[in-house]
Write an enzyme that holds these catalytic residues in place. Sequence first.
Site, PDB file in Angstrom:
ATOM      1  N   PRO A   9       0.877  -1.221  -0.149  1.00 48.39           N
ATOM      2  CG  PRO A   9      -0.279  -1.197   2.083  1.00 48.39           C
ATOM      3  CD  PRO A   9       0.582  -2.036   1.344  1.00 48.39           C
ATOM      4  CG  ASN A  10      -0.511   4.328   1.060  1.00 53.97           C
ATOM      5  OD1 ASN A  10      -1.468   4.900   0.648  1.00 53.97           O
ATOM      6  ND2 ASN A  10      -0.362   3.688   2.480  1.00 53.97           N
ATOM      7  NE  ARG A  17       3.743   7.545   1.192  1.00 54.10           N
ATOM      8  CZ  ARG A  17       4.023   6.479   1.605  1.00 54.10           C
ATOM      9  NH1 ARG A  17       4.150   5.059   0.942  1.00 54.10           N
ATOM     10  NH2 ARG A  17       4.034   6.241   2.988  1.00 54.10           N
ATOM     11  CE1 TYR A  22       8.428   5.085   2.314  1.00 53.17           C
ATOM     12  CE2 TYR A  22       7.371   7.163   2.772  1.00 53.17           C
ATOM     13  CZ  TYR A  22       7.352   5.813   3.059  1.00 53.17           C
ATOM     14  OH  TYR A  22       7.114   5.312   4.192  1.00 53.17           O
ATOM     15  CG  ASN A  71       8.577  -1.719   0.569  1.00 49.54           C
ATOM     16  OD1 ASN A  71       7.475  -1.701   1.720  1.00 49.54           O
ATOM     17  ND2 ASN A  71       9.202  -0.564   0.427  1.00 49.54           N
ATOM     18  CB  ALA A  74       1.336   0.206   6.640  1.00 48.42           C
ATOM     19  CG  HIS A  77       5.085  -2.293  10.384  1.00 46.43           C
ATOM     20  ND1 HIS A  77       6.533  -2.520  10.519  1.00 46.43           N
ATOM     21  CD2 HIS A  77       5.218  -1.468   9.416  1.00 46.43           C
ATOM     22  CE1 HIS A  77       7.173  -1.968   9.918  1.00 46.43           C
ATOM     23  NE2 HIS A  77       6.326  -1.354   9.206  1.00 46.43           N
ATOM     24  CG  ASP A  84      -0.109 -17.348   8.332  1.00 54.76           C
ATOM     25  OD1 ASP A  84       1.051 -17.395   9.077  1.00 54.76           O
ATOM     26  OD2 ASP A  84      -1.204 -17.429   8.905  1.00 54.76           O
ATOM     27  CD  GLU A  95      10.153  -7.359   6.303  1.00 49.17           C
ATOM     28  OE1 GLU A  95      10.346  -6.192   7.009  1.00 49.17           O
ATOM     29  OE2 GLU A  95      10.049  -8.548   6.801  1.00 49.17           O
ATOM     30  CG  HIS A  97      11.028  -2.092   5.111  1.00 46.16           C
ATOM     31  ND1 HIS A  97       9.774  -1.917   4.973  1.00 46.16           N
ATOM     32  CD2 HIS A  97      11.428  -3.303   5.706  1.00 46.16           C
ATOM     33  CE1 HIS A  97       9.311  -3.071   5.541  1.00 46.16           C
ATOM     34  NE2 HIS A  97      10.194  -3.859   5.870  1.00 46.16           N
ATOM     35  CB  ILE A  98      12.212   3.236   0.518  1.00 46.74           C
ATOM     36  CG1 ILE A  98      11.649   2.215  -0.659  1.00 46.74           C
ATOM     37  CG2 ILE A  98      13.045   4.194   0.142  1.00 46.74           C
ATOM     38  CD1 ILE A  98      10.492   2.807  -1.402  1.00 46.74           C
ATOM     39  CB  SER A  99      12.336   4.727   5.552  1.00 51.54           C
ATOM     40  OG  SER A  99      11.391   4.042   5.829  1.00 51.54           O
ATOM     41  NE  ARG A 104       9.585   6.283   8.515  1.00 44.91           N
ATOM     42  CZ  ARG A 104       8.574   6.018   7.687  1.00 44.91           C
ATOM     43  NH1 ARG A 104       8.720   4.994   6.786  1.00 44.91           N
ATOM     44  NH2 ARG A 104       7.449   6.495   7.384  1.00 44.91           N
ATOM     45  NE  ARG A 108       6.383   4.298   9.655  1.00 41.58           N
ATOM     46  CZ  ARG A 108       5.323   4.062   8.865  1.00 41.58           C
ATOM     47  NH1 ARG A 108       5.183   2.988   7.988  1.00 41.58           N
ATOM     48  NH2 ARG A 108       4.490   5.070   8.586  1.00 41.58           N
TER      49      ARG A 108
END
Length: 139
Positions: A9-10, A17, A22, A71, A74, A77, A84, A95, A97-99, A104, A108
């Site tokens: 998402p997002n 954004r 990001y 990625n 959210a 978390h 699963d 997995e 993550h950009i940040s 943060r 997170r």
Amino acid sequence: MKIQIINGPNLNLLGVREKSIYGNSSFDVYLEELRKRYPDVEIEYYQSNIEGELINKLHEIGFSFDGVVMNAGAYTHTSVAIADAIAAINTPVIEVHISNVYKREEFRHHSMLAASCRGVIAGFGLDSYRLGLESFLIS
């Protein structure tokens, strides 16, 4: 080699954004750079804001691809269901993550997915995806 990149998402809003977190680049621009850099790797891309669609994509490719760079945004978390799904498939998942999620908000700092993944890469901007892809090339 076939690698599936999955964004949650997002992440369809990359480049517009929260640029201080990001960056300024859209994922489509970055994806083309990845494809040019690794012409011998078939890189597929999928993005959804819907948890069930991410799970369906994992099920669809989870027995035929060489790797997944994911990625989950959210959902990282919160989603036992995605964790699963990762555990249920044969294709290994990295997995990303950009940040740096550990710099943060506290929520997170915990990943529901990490225990089901081959590894976790965070904090290298969009290059987190490249590092995830390269992990499949060296293993």
